[in-house]
Every structure is written in structure tokens, then in C-alpha cells.
Write a protein that holds these residues in place. Structure first.
Motif, PDB file in Angstrom:
ATOM      1  N   CYS A   9       1.061  -1.346  -0.037  1.00 43.73           N
ATOM      2  CA  CYS A   9      -0.084   0.105   0.032  1.00 43.73           C
ATOM      3  C   CYS A   9       0.954   1.206  -0.025  1.00 43.73           C
ATOM      4  CB  CYS A   9      -0.964   0.062   1.249  1.00 43.73           C
ATOM      5  SG  CYS A   9      -2.196  -1.109   1.114  1.00 43.73           S
ATOM      6  N   GLU A  10       2.025   1.071   0.768  1.00 42.93           N
ATOM      7  CA  GLU A  10       2.944   2.346   0.791  1.00 42.93           C
ATOM      8  C   GLU A  10       3.535   2.629  -0.757  1.00 42.93           C
ATOM      9  OE1 GLU A  10       5.276   3.846   3.642  1.00 42.93           O
ATOM     10  OE2 GLU A  10       3.307   4.350   3.649  1.00 42.93           O
ATOM     11  N   THR A  11       3.891   1.734  -1.402  1.00 45.30           N
ATOM     12  CA  THR A  11       4.264   1.658  -2.924  1.00 45.30           C
ATOM     13  C   THR A  11       3.196   2.196  -3.764  1.00 45.30           C
ATOM     14  OG1 THR A  11       5.615  -0.236  -2.590  1.00 45.30           O
ATOM     15  CG2 THR A  11       4.909   0.385  -4.878  1.00 45.30           C
ATOM     16  N   LEU A  12       1.928   1.755  -3.431  1.00 45.10           N
ATOM     17  CA  LEU A  12       0.831   2.460  -4.351  1.00 45.10           C
ATOM     18  C   LEU A  12       0.626   3.661  -4.127  1.00 45.10           C
ATOM     19  CD1 LEU A  12      -1.939  -0.145  -3.858  1.00 45.10           C
ATOM     20  CD2 LEU A  12      -0.807   0.218  -6.044  1.00 45.10           C
ATOM     21  N   ILE A  13       0.835   4.317  -2.640  1.00 46.46           N
ATOM     22  CA  ILE A  13       0.644   5.649  -2.232  1.00 46.46           C
ATOM     23  C   ILE A  13       1.834   6.561  -2.801  1.00 46.46           C
ATOM     24  CG2 ILE A  13       0.271   7.223  -0.156  1.00 46.46           C
ATOM     25  CD1 ILE A  13      -1.262   4.656   0.797  1.00 46.46           C
ATOM     26  N   HIS A  14       2.872   6.162  -2.433  1.00 55.37           N
ATOM     27  CA  HIS A  14       4.134   7.064  -2.582  1.00 55.37           C
ATOM     28  C   HIS A  14       5.140   6.904  -3.680  1.00 55.37           C
ATOM     29  CE1 HIS A  14       3.835   8.461   1.527  1.00 55.37           C
ATOM     30  NE2 HIS A  14       3.783   7.196   2.033  1.00 55.37           N
ATOM     31  N   VAL A  15       4.842   5.705  -4.594  1.00 52.73           N
ATOM     32  CA  VAL A  15       5.640   5.429  -5.727  1.00 52.73           C
ATOM     33  C   VAL A  15       4.694   5.597  -6.886  1.00 52.73           C
ATOM     34  CG1 VAL A  15       7.096   3.821  -7.063  1.00 52.73           C
ATOM     35  CG2 VAL A  15       7.384   3.953  -4.433  1.00 52.73           C
ATOM     36  N   CYS A  16       3.526   4.775  -6.632  1.00 55.67           N
ATOM     37  CA  CYS A  16       2.401   4.837  -7.917  1.00 55.67           C
ATOM     38  C   CYS A  16       1.701   6.036  -7.975  1.00 55.67           C
ATOM     39  CB  CYS A  16       1.822   3.549  -7.887  1.00 55.67           C
ATOM     40  SG  CYS A  16       2.451   1.892  -8.062  1.00 55.67           S
ATOM     41  N   ALA A  17       1.542   6.775  -6.959  1.00 55.50           N
ATOM     42  CA  ALA A  17       0.629   7.956  -7.029  1.00 55.50           C
ATOM     43  C   ALA A  17       1.431   9.178  -6.779  1.00 55.50           C
ATOM     44  CB  ALA A  17      -0.435   7.682  -6.189  1.00 55.50           C
TER      45      ALA A  17
END
Length: 321
Positions: A9-17
């Protein structure tokens, strides 16, 4: 929440978005995907302007969301969409992006996808290959074959490629992590051939394909479906719409995420390196004008693909020179 799920979820929030502290973050979900939405909600605790809205579970990809969801999407800076069925091919999504939203499709996620697989790729490191493919996939004539017996041709003159980096980092951008791919639309009436679907069709009644489904395509339309029980199910799914537009072939997509595996889940399967998928039904996302209530992806393995005679995919392996 387990540490791996939190990390995804951190990847989605900080990397992907690349969410910013003061942005209005909207999570759109349904009862079937609420557990994924709740994981995102917890991981986004540092963002004070986050909101979560739930709508009824839909029955097929491409259906418009409820009016309240439409209104909320128009107000958001960033949209995460953990829903059972994708609303990517909808006016609601298109209008939200036109309004400047960064959109991330998270449809059909399960807990396994938060623990392993495509979300654990280095997204930034894949961008160079996707950008190269976006140039190579444009041209005039496409020929696609596969060991299963596929022979497919189409014209793509003046069509623009649609690179999918699995990230939405600028206003109006949409993505579907972990789906990393490059797609292009076939010109109407030019897609012809025989295609053997032997990977997956991400639909609750299908998923991983156990017996190849033979599609006969004429003038960009599926005219015959042959095979075993899963072929009968696909025929039933399409026939239920009583709409000739659902047989249209518009999208040609090349999977480019080396961490993805075929699982029967749409966003893992579309991005799976070594595969091609055809989008059946609505193709407006890919520059077409075939509007209909369905967009269903059909994935096949180990394809060889050439554009203007230049081989860009050989037995499922990228050739980006």
C-alpha cells in the motif's frame, strides 16, 4: 495489517501515485473489495484529506459507477479504485482525469497481490523499456502469431500507443498497478485472424484458461468461439448483452511487468511479461469509438509480434533494439 501488505500500500501511495500531504485522496470501493480499501485507508493515515466511498458491487467491467461516486471522483486529486470490476472504461473515470485527477485502478485485487507479485517490481526501472515499446509498437501493419496456432493481422496506421507505467504521477494520468504494459488500438474493421487464448480471461466465471479458446475474428469482430467448457462460458457471457458491440476487438496490449504471473486476476495478468492481451468490447480508452458496457481482456502466451515487419516480441521475449 501485515507488514508486506502495508509495504504494498505504501508503494501504491508513494511510488505509484506520489501523493502529497494536502491532496484530496479518494478511495472508491465496493463490499467485495472493502478489505483492500481498508488497507489503503490505514496506510494513508498521514494524509488528512483522504475519503472513502463505497458503491454496490457491479456485474461487469466497464459499467458506470453511482452518481455520488461520479461526483466524488470529480473533486479528487488522487483516486484509488479497489473494486471487484474495473470502471476504467467509463465516462466517470475519463471526466475525472480531464478534471486533473491522478487515477489508479486497483480492481480485482486480493490479499496475495499485496504480499507478492507485480507490486514488488521496481516501477521506475521499467519505464525505459515501456517508453521504447511505445515507439516500436506504432506503425501501419501488425502481425501476431503464437505456438498455439494464433495468426492475427491488423492495421494501426495513425494510431497512438498507450504506455502504461503502473504509475499516475501527473495530472490526468491513469494507471493500473501492477499492470505495466504498452497497448495500441486496431483501426476499425482491420483486425482479422484466428487467436488461441491460452492464458486467462479475468472474469469470475473464467480466470486461468485450462483449455485453449479459439476466437475467429473478421473485420475486427469475433464471429466464432470454439473450444471446451470455458469457450461455452465466454460465448454465454457475451451473448447475455444482446449487443453486437461487445464482440469488437480494439485493444492490442503487450504485458511488460517481469514480476507478474498469470493468476486469473486482471491487473496481474494484463501486465504479465511474455503475454499479449486483446481487449474485447469498449475501446475508447485506446482511441476507438466502440462504446459498450463491457471491456474484457483475453490473454495468450508466448506471442511473436511484428510491426511493419520489425519483430518487437519473439516467443514472448521483448526485442526493443
Amino acid at each position: 495489517m501485515e507488514k508486506q501488505e502495508y509495504n504494498a500500500c505504501e508503494t501504491l501511495i508513494h511510488v505509484c501515485a506520489k501523493c502529497k500531504k494536502d491532496e484530496k485522496i479518494l478511495i472508491v470501493t465496493d463490499p467485495d473489495s472493502l478489505h483492500i480499501a481498508q488497507a489503503l485507508w490505514k496506510a494513508a493515515a498521514e494524509f488528512p484529506n483522504r475519503s472513502l466511498i463505497m458503491m454496490p458491487t457491479q456485474t461487469m467491467h466497464g459499467q458506470e459507477p453511482t452518481a455520488l461516486v461520479v461526483a466524488a471522483m470529480l473533486e479528487a486529486d488522487v483516486i484509488f479504485r479497489p473494486t471487484k470490476f474495473s470502471i476504467s472504461s467509463t465516462e466517470a473515470k475519463r471526466n475525472a482525469c480531464k478534471n486533473g485527477a491522478r487515477d489508479l485502478n486497483c480492481s480485482d485485487y486480493d490479499e496475495r497481490m499485496l504480499k507478492s507479485g507485480g507490486l514488488y517490481v521496481d516501477f521506475e526501472a521499467q519505464e525505459e523499456n515501456v517508453t521504447k515499446m511505445s515507439k516500436l509498437i506504432e506503425g501501419d501493419d501488425v502481425v501476431i502469431t503464437s505456438p498455439a496456432g494464433t495468426y492475427f493481422t491488423a492495421n494501426i496506421t495513425d494510431r497512438k500507443s498507450f504506455p502504461q507505467y503502473g504509475r499516475s504521477v501527473v495530472a490526468g494520468q491513469t494507471s493500473s498497478p501492477p499492470d505495466i504494459e504498452c497497448a495500441i488500438g486496431a483501426n476499425v474493421g482491420t483486425a482479422n485472424g484466428i487467436v488461441f487464448i491460452d492464458g486467462s480471461i479475468p472474469h469470475p466465471r473464467l480466470g486461468l484458461i485450462t483449455e485453449p479458446i479459439r476466437l475467429e475474428i473478421k473485420n475486427s469482430r469475433i464471429v466464432k468461439i470454439d473450444g471446451g467448457e470455458q469457450a461455452k462460458i465466454l460465448s454465454e457471457i457475451l451473448a447475455e448483452y444482446d449487443n453486437p458491440s461487445v464482440y469488437h476487438i480494439g485493444e492490442i496490449g503487450v504485458g511488460m511487468n517481469p514480476a507478474c504471473e498469470l493468476t486469473g486476476r486482471m491487473l496481474e495478468d494484463e501486465g504479465c511479461a511474455g503475454t499479449i492481451h486483446f481487449g474485447i468490447g469498449d475501446d475508447r480508452v485506446f482511441g476507438g469509438n466502440n462504446a459498450c458496457p463491457i471491456h474484457l481482456d483475453a490473454v495468450f502466451k508466448n506471442p511473436t509480434m511484428s510491426v511493419n515487419g520489425n519483430i518487437i516480441l519473439q516467443d514472448g521475449k521483448l526485442n526493443l533494439k
